[in-house]
Design an enzyme around this catalytic site. Structure first.
Site, short mmCIF file in Angstrom:
data_model
loop_
_atom_site.label_atom_id
_atom_site.label_comp_id
_atom_site.label_asym_id
_atom_site.label_seq_id
_atom_site.Cartn_x
_atom_site.Cartn_y
_atom_site.Cartn_z
N HIS A 102 -9.68 24.02 -28.65
CA HIS A 102 -9.64 22.57 -28.86
C HIS A 102 -10.95 22.00 -28.31
O HIS A 102 -11.26 22.15 -27.13
CB HIS A 102 -8.44 21.95 -28.16
CG HIS A 102 -7.14 22.26 -28.83
ND1 HIS A 102 -5.93 22.33 -28.15
CD2 HIS A 102 -6.84 22.51 -30.13
CE1 HIS A 102 -4.97 22.61 -29.01
NE2 HIS A 102 -5.49 22.72 -30.22
N GLU A 148 -11.51 20.01 -24.93
CA GLU A 148 -11.07 20.62 -23.68
C GLU A 148 -12.26 21.37 -23.06
O GLU A 148 -12.29 22.60 -22.97
CB GLU A 148 -9.85 21.50 -23.93
CG GLU A 148 -8.68 20.66 -24.43
CD GLU A 148 -7.47 21.48 -24.86
OE1 GLU A 148 -7.44 22.69 -24.61
OE2 GLU A 148 -6.55 20.89 -25.47
N HIS A 172 -6.76 26.40 -21.93
CA HIS A 172 -6.70 25.02 -22.40
C HIS A 172 -6.79 24.08 -21.20
O HIS A 172 -6.86 24.50 -20.05
CB HIS A 172 -5.39 24.76 -23.14
CG HIS A 172 -5.29 25.41 -24.48
ND1 HIS A 172 -5.41 24.70 -25.66
CD2 HIS A 172 -5.07 26.69 -24.85
CE1 HIS A 172 -5.27 25.51 -26.69
NE2 HIS A 172 -5.07 26.74 -26.22
N GLU A 223 -3.33 26.03 -18.72
CA GLU A 223 -3.69 24.62 -18.88
C GLU A 223 -4.37 24.22 -17.57
O GLU A 223 -3.71 24.07 -16.54
CB GLU A 223 -2.45 23.76 -19.14
CG GLU A 223 -1.82 23.97 -20.50
CD GLU A 223 -2.49 23.13 -21.58
OE1 GLU A 223 -3.38 22.32 -21.23
OE2 GLU A 223 -2.13 23.28 -22.76
#
Length: 415
Positions: free
Chosen positions: A163, A166, A294, A368
């Protein structure tokens, strides 16, 4: 008056019907304006968060009070409100000035990989596994002793920046590359890992999106998530396992979670899946552990994302689930994140780690990272990546036999 024959009228009617059915206005809805950021209050459970995700909105973060930060287009916002949740607009990210320590551009990332390979040629080799839609290299490094040789050693695969916005994720993988190369020969733990593993590390697997997002030195970015095809695709919804199955992605081309017209339709996805398949040697997948990095939620996640079930007959046995869960909790104990199955957050489908585990049987995890936003101040980069460094090494140590986490290495990994 001209009188038309019946055969001519029949042909004309059929032609008009075909034109009506294939008209672009009827074939696809008009594109919607770009998504905006909102705070959604009300959802508390995985099922309620999945309701929000099912609208197609991208859930960017789950706050400690349970409220959701989302990126949503107008139709998704309307659907979220229809669910009965309270919605408020979020401000744009605050600008920051470029510092001596700042986020790497795509060109700077490539230069850093070149420098690493030049400095440590015995243990680091640059690899290009394919091209993005716009023709940029999807580039990384292989790190191992005897790096030019395909040895019979367990392999690990790390990817980041799938992404585009990010941005901290690429810094984390670049830090891993530096840790492994600089520590070799002086740090026993790192030396043992490099001598006994083959590690593939790709810092920016969505280079077109990353370049587009990194618009200037004086603002965080465009909040861009997807790749840069004419109908931009969320690469982490485009993988060919349970693609589009379960309300965890969108078929709307304007949505942040648009899954593409078919599995692997995005060239970047295809490059990654082809690389993973290429590591099947003699019918055996050599990659034993996979990590997709992420941000921003401070979590360690593992499959599956498409179902709430912990175990799935033929796809996730009791021992396989326990191994994922135990390793995940061990990693979380190191980096301070929250460990949980991916679907405990909300339902997703067509994701990287559902495919790497569900299709390739590679023990798979998602980090994350933290930081409070997609664009933490560059002054925080060093401290944020340092907090996750040890957990990456710990994950790599499990590559010889992940089942060692539950004490069943003799059952599953005996020579």
């Amino acid at each position: 008056m001209v009188k038309l024959s019946r055969p001519f009228v029949a042909v004309l009617s059929a032609l008009l019907l075909v034109l009506a059915v294939t008209s672009p206005a009827r074939a696809a809805a008009a594109p919607e304006p770009p998504s905006q950021r909102y705070l959604v209050s009300g959802p508390k459970t995985p099922q309620q968060r999945s309701q929000v995700a099912r609208t197609g909105a991208a859930i960017d973060a789950v706050r400690k009070d349970g409220s959701l930060e989302v990126s949503a287009i107008a139709s998704e916002l309307k659907a979220i409100k229809k669910l009965g949740y309270t919605v408020a607009a979020l401000p744009s990210p605050q600008p920051y000035q470029r510092l001596a320590t700042s986020y790497h551009t795509f060109a700077e990332m490539q230069a850093e990989l070149d420098a690493v390979v030049a400095a440590y040629p015995q243990i680091a080799r640059k690899v290009v596994i394919g091209k993005s839609y716009q023709g940029r290299d999807i580039v990384g490094v292989k790190i191992s002793d005897n790096v030019a040789v395909d040895e019979n050693e367990p392999e690990t695969l790390y990817i980041s920046n799938i992404h585009a916005r990010e941005r901290l994720t690429a810094e984390q993988t670049l830090d891993l590359i530096g840790t492994l190369t600089r520590g070799y020969g002086s740090n026993t733990r790192i030396t043992n890992l490099v001598n006994s593993r083959e590690m593939w590390i790709f810092p920016m697997v969505n280079p077109d999106g990353q370049v587009y997002d990194m618009t200037s030195d004086t603002q965080p970015g465009r909040m861009w998530r997807k790749n840069r095809q004419p109908a931009p695709t969320d690469l982490n919804r485009n993988f060919p396992y349970k693609w589009g199955c379960c309300g965890g992605s969108s078929g709307n081309v304007s949505s942040e979670t648009y899954r593409g017209p078919s599995p692997e339709s995005a060239p970047e996805t295809k490059v990654l899946t082809n690389f993973v398949r290429s590591r099947i040697v003699g019918g055996v997948q050599q990659i034993k552990l996979f990590l997709d990095i992420h941000s921003d939620a401070e979590m360690v996640l593992w499959p599956f994302g498409y179902t709430y079930n912990d175990t799935v007959p033929g796809s996730m046995s009791t021992d396989e689930e326990a191994t994922h869960r135990t390793i995940g909790r061990t990693l979380a104990a190191s980096n301070g994140f929250t460990p949980q199955q991916s679907s405990d957050l909300y339902i997703t489908d067509g994701t990287t780690d559902d495919w790497t585990w569900g299709d390739q049987r590679i023990f798979s995890f998602t980090f994350e990272l933290g930081g409070g936003s997609f664009y933490p101040s560059p002054s925080r980069i060093d401290s944020l990546v340092a907090g996750t460094r040890d957990s990456l090494l710990t994950l790599t140590e499990y590559a010889d036999c992940p089942y060692r986490a539950i004490g069943k290495q003799a059952q599953y990994c005996a020579a």
